[in-house]
Design a protein around this motif. Structure first.
Motif, mmCIF file in Angstrom:
data_model
loop_
_atom_site.group_PDB
_atom_site.id
_atom_site.type_symbol
_atom_site.label_atom_id
_atom_site.label_comp_id
_atom_site.label_asym_id
_atom_site.label_seq_id
_atom_site.Cartn_x
_atom_site.Cartn_y
_atom_site.Cartn_z
ATOM 1 N N LEU A 283 0.839 -1.206 0.000
ATOM 2 C CA LEU A 283 0.000 0.000 0.000
ATOM 3 C C LEU A 283 0.871 1.253 0.000
ATOM 4 O O LEU A 283 0.607 2.209 -0.751
ATOM 5 C CB LEU A 283 -0.914 -0.012 1.224
ATOM 6 C CG LEU A 283 -1.890 1.157 1.371
ATOM 7 C CD1 LEU A 283 -2.867 1.209 0.198
ATOM 8 C CD2 LEU A 283 -2.659 1.042 2.687
ATOM 9 N N ASP A 284 1.915 1.259 0.807
ATOM 10 C CA ASP A 284 2.820 2.412 0.854
ATOM 11 C C ASP A 284 3.533 2.600 -0.493
ATOM 12 O O ASP A 284 3.735 3.728 -0.948
ATOM 13 C CB ASP A 284 3.855 2.225 1.967
ATOM 14 C CG ASP A 284 3.233 2.267 3.357
ATOM 15 O OD1 ASP A 284 2.079 2.728 3.484
ATOM 16 O OD2 ASP A 284 3.893 1.817 4.315
ATOM 17 N N LYS A 285 3.889 1.496 -1.136
ATOM 18 C CA LYS A 285 4.555 1.557 -2.435
ATOM 19 C C LYS A 285 3.612 2.121 -3.499
ATOM 20 O O LYS A 285 4.010 2.887 -4.373
ATOM 21 C CB LYS A 285 5.022 0.157 -2.827
ATOM 22 C CG LYS A 285 6.302 0.109 -3.651
ATOM 23 C CD LYS A 285 6.809 -1.330 -3.719
ATOM 24 C CE LYS A 285 8.173 -1.387 -4.374
ATOM 25 N NZ LYS A 285 8.704 -2.779 -4.404
ATOM 26 N N ALA A 286 2.330 1.716 -3.416
ATOM 27 C CA ALA A 286 1.333 2.214 -4.373
ATOM 28 C C ALA A 286 1.137 3.716 -4.246
ATOM 29 O O ALA A 286 0.772 4.391 -5.216
ATOM 30 C CB ALA A 286 -0.001 1.489 -4.150
ATOM 31 N N ALA A 287 1.368 4.243 -3.057
ATOM 32 C CA ALA A 287 1.214 5.677 -2.832
ATOM 33 C C ALA A 287 2.461 6.465 -3.196
ATOM 34 O O ALA A 287 2.407 7.693 -3.293
ATOM 35 C CB ALA A 287 0.871 5.930 -1.360
ATOM 36 N N ASP A 288 3.572 5.761 -3.457
ATOM 37 C CA ASP A 288 4.845 6.460 -3.658
ATOM 38 C C ASP A 288 5.550 5.967 -4.923
ATOM 39 O O ASP A 288 5.265 6.420 -6.020
ATOM 40 C CB ASP A 288 5.715 6.248 -2.417
ATOM 41 C CG ASP A 288 7.011 7.035 -2.448
ATOM 42 O OD1 ASP A 288 7.104 7.986 -3.252
ATOM 43 O OD2 ASP A 288 7.941 6.690 -1.690
ATOM 44 N N ALA A 289 6.457 5.004 -4.776
ATOM 45 C CA ALA A 289 7.303 4.583 -5.900
ATOM 46 C C ALA A 289 6.510 3.991 -7.051
ATOM 47 O O ALA A 289 6.919 4.101 -8.211
ATOM 48 C CB ALA A 289 8.345 3.574 -5.400
ATOM 49 N N TRP A 290 5.393 3.343 -6.748
ATOM 50 C CA TRP A 290 4.586 2.715 -7.778
ATOM 51 C C TRP A 290 3.284 3.473 -8.016
ATOM 52 O O TRP A 290 2.300 2.890 -8.478
ATOM 53 C CB TRP A 290 4.298 1.260 -7.420
ATOM 54 C CG TRP A 290 5.487 0.360 -7.639
ATOM 55 C CD1 TRP A 290 6.744 0.734 -8.005
ATOM 56 C CD2 TRP A 290 5.518 -1.067 -7.503
ATOM 57 N NE1 TRP A 290 7.564 -0.363 -8.100
ATOM 58 C CE2 TRP A 290 6.851 -1.481 -7.803
ATOM 59 C CE3 TRP A 290 4.584 -2.029 -7.158
ATOM 60 C CZ2 TRP A 290 7.236 -2.812 -7.763
ATOM 61 C CZ3 TRP A 290 4.971 -3.354 -7.119
ATOM 62 C CH2 TRP A 290 6.292 -3.748 -7.420
ATOM 63 N N CYS A 291 3.266 4.741 -7.752
ATOM 64 C CA CYS A 291 2.082 5.562 -7.988
ATOM 65 C C CYS A 291 1.679 5.504 -9.468
ATOM 66 O O CYS A 291 2.537 5.620 -10.352
ATOM 67 C CB CYS A 291 2.365 7.002 -7.572
ATOM 68 S SG CYS A 291 1.010 8.143 -7.890
ATOM 69 N N LEU A 292 0.393 5.311 -9.727
ATOM 70 C CA LEU A 292 -0.108 5.209 -11.098
ATOM 71 C C LEU A 292 -1.187 6.268 -11.328
ATOM 72 O O LEU A 292 -2.382 6.009 -11.113
ATOM 73 C CB LEU A 292 -0.700 3.817 -11.353
ATOM 74 C CG LEU A 292 0.259 2.626 -11.400
ATOM 75 C CD1 LEU A 292 -0.524 1.329 -11.567
ATOM 76 C CD2 LEU A 292 1.275 2.791 -12.528
ATOM 77 N N PRO A 293 -0.808 7.456 -11.784
ATOM 78 C CA PRO A 293 -1.814 8.499 -12.034
ATOM 79 C C PRO A 293 -2.890 8.062 -13.020
ATOM 80 O O PRO A 293 -4.042 8.488 -12.925
ATOM 81 C CB PRO A 293 -0.977 9.655 -12.605
ATOM 82 C CG PRO A 293 0.406 9.415 -12.106
ATOM 83 C CD PRO A 293 0.554 7.930 -12.049
ATOM 84 N N GLU A 294 -2.521 7.191 -13.972
ATOM 85 C CA GLU A 294 -3.481 6.755 -14.987
ATOM 86 C C GLU A 294 -4.552 5.832 -14.428
ATOM 87 O O GLU A 294 -5.548 5.521 -15.095
ATOM 88 C CB GLU A 294 -2.771 6.056 -16.146
ATOM 89 C CG GLU A 294 -1.988 4.817 -15.777
ATOM 90 C CD GLU A 294 -0.530 5.108 -15.440
ATOM 91 O OE1 GLU A 294 0.336 4.332 -15.869
ATOM 92 O OE2 GLU A 294 -0.267 6.101 -14.752
ATOM 93 N N LEU A 295 -4.375 5.370 -13.174
ATOM 94 C CA LEU A 295 -5.339 4.456 -12.574
ATOM 95 C C LEU A 295 -6.731 5.085 -12.492
ATOM 96 O O LEU A 295 -7.744 4.400 -12.657
ATOM 97 C CB LEU A 295 -4.854 4.046 -11.179
ATOM 98 C CG LEU A 295 -5.418 2.763 -10.579
ATOM 99 C CD1 LEU A 295 -5.245 1.583 -11.513
ATOM 100 C CD2 LEU A 295 -4.758 2.474 -9.239
ATOM 101 N N GLU A 296 -6.766 6.384 -12.266
ATOM 102 C CA GLU A 296 -8.064 7.060 -12.176
ATOM 103 C C GLU A 296 -8.798 7.009 -13.512
ATOM 104 O O GLU A 296 -10.028 6.834 -13.548
ATOM 105 C CB GLU A 296 -7.872 8.507 -11.731
ATOM 106 C CG GLU A 296 -9.171 9.245 -11.424
ATOM 107 C CD GLU A 296 -9.947 8.652 -10.265
ATOM 108 O OE1 GLU A 296 -11.189 8.769 -10.282
ATOM 109 O OE2 GLU A 296 -9.326 8.065 -9.349
ATOM 110 N N GLN A 297 -8.072 7.125 -14.611
ATOM 111 C CA GLN A 297 -8.699 7.105 -15.935
ATOM 112 C C GLN A 297 -9.214 5.706 -16.309
ATOM 113 O O GLN A 297 -10.107 5.580 -17.137
ATOM 114 C CB GLN A 297 -7.711 7.586 -17.001
ATOM 115 C CG GLN A 297 -7.564 9.105 -17.067
ATOM 116 C CD GLN A 297 -6.931 9.701 -15.813
ATOM 117 O OE1 GLN A 297 -5.858 9.283 -15.414
ATOM 118 N NE2 GLN A 297 -7.597 10.657 -15.203
ATOM 119 N N MET A 298 -8.644 4.673 -15.702
ATOM 120 C CA MET A 298 -9.092 3.320 -16.006
ATOM 121 C C MET A 298 -10.104 2.801 -14.995
ATOM 122 O O MET A 298 -10.482 1.628 -15.019
ATOM 123 C CB MET A 298 -7.900 2.359 -16.091
ATOM 124 C CG MET A 298 -7.057 2.300 -14.842
ATOM 125 S SD MET A 298 -5.534 1.344 -15.065
ATOM 126 C CE MET A 298 -6.159 -0.310 -14.844
#
Length: 330
Positions: A283-298
């Motif tokens: 979860l911490d990685k998803a918020a930082d190093a693996w953040c995916l801005p495009e996730l909202e569009q999908m």
């Protein structure tokens, strides 16, 4: 105070589901009471809502294996009212009343702290499907897979796990080859970062062969069955296949040759019972190093009135991308 919960019941005529008023006293015992803002829709939720006894043993039941919200009350010193939290996995939404409700009560050992940079809505764009994709990529990289060594195949690429896996692998610099039975969704997958496409038949052509031409460095499999059997003979030396789904079947046929002559690894991915510390790290990685801005569009956000329709779509294998349920929207 009452809240709305999506209750699935078993009747003589079959399974029925509706939104019903409930009270906190009707929730199971637990340490932390959470006001749910968002949940997400996963294949396992669709199975539970359809009456699948392999997922949920007893009905009436509230499905929903994901929760993001705010602590309303806690008898555990680790959490206080107002804390922003996430729950996914364990028994939530399976045999414990789940996230398709405006309140849940769970053991404190299931609860994760939401990083400051991640909203409750964004956390449910990830959901169990997204976290499973992240765990799959993490397992590949821990097994020595890296962008320089060749393409990575993603099966079920338009689904919840597959679409996030495509986006995450592309963000990390991998050449991603997407396998999908929905050719009309190729532009969607290209926007996520897929650099090429494979048909199921191209993968299945190697099924039954002890060894085939080693075309792919690795694979993230999300569907199981024959596609795994077809992928294994085509993996390069020291490559790997992760598997986390079963929509295409629960059995895999394979020769031992790829494992003992090429050093191929078959890696199972569990997002349900892994220790809380590992879940928090992802979860911490998803918020930082693996953040995916495009996730909202999908991600398609729905209100309560649309849930039944989306569950049917996901169960039929017609879902595309991620679906997020806003518990406070009609």
């Amino acid at each position: 105070m009452t809240f709305q919960a999506y209750r699935v019941s078993e009747t003589e005529q079959g399974m029925t589901a509706s939104w019903q008023s409930q009270e906190a006293a009707q929730l199971p015992a637990g340490d932390v009471l959470i006001d749910v803002e968002y949940s997400s829709i996963n294949y396992k939720d669709a199975l539970s809502a359809s009456g699948n006894k392999g997922v949920t043993r007893e009905y009436p039941h509230t499905p929903g294996i994901d929760v993001a919200g705010v602590v309303a009350d806690s008898c555990d010193a680790g959490f206080a009212a107002g804390d922003r939290v996430v729950v996914f996995g364990y028994d939530l939404g399976m045999n414990t009343a789940g996230g398709f409700a405006q309140q849940v009560r769970v053991p404190a050992s299931w609860v994760l702290r939401l990083p400051e940079s991640l909203t409750t809505a964004a956390a449910m764009s990830w959901g169990t499907a997204g976290f499973t994709a992240a765990l799959s990529v993490q397992k590949l990289e821990r097994n020595g897979i890296c962008p320089a060594n060749g393409p990575v195949v993603v099966t079920g690429a338009t689904g919840g796990v597959g679409s996030v896996a495509v986006a995450l692998l592309a963000r990390l610099g991998y050449e991603v080859l997407a396998v999908t039975g929905k050719p009309e969704q190729q532009s969607f997958l290209q926007a996520l970062g897929a650099s090429g496409f494979l048909t199921r038949d191209e993968i299945l052509a190697a099924k039954g062969k002890a060894m085939a031409k080693p075309l792919y460095q690795a694979a993230v499999d999300t569907v199981g069955g024959d596609l795994v059997s077809g992928l294994i003979p085509q993996i390069q030396p020291e490559g790997a296949v992760t598997t986390c789904g079963m929509i295409a079947g629960i059995k895999v046929e394979a020769s031992v040759f790829p494992f003992i002559l090429r050093g191929v690894s078959l890696l199972g991915v569990d997002s349900v019972e892994i220790p809380r510390e590992q879940k928090q790290a992802v979860l911490d990685k998803a918020a930082d190093a693996w953040c995916l801005p495009e996730l909202e569009q999908m991600t398609t956000e729905i209100g309560r009135s649309q849930l039944s329709e989306v569950l049917d779509k996901v169960l039929a294998g017609q879902g595309v991308g991620r679906y997020r349920l806003n518990l406070n929207a009609e």
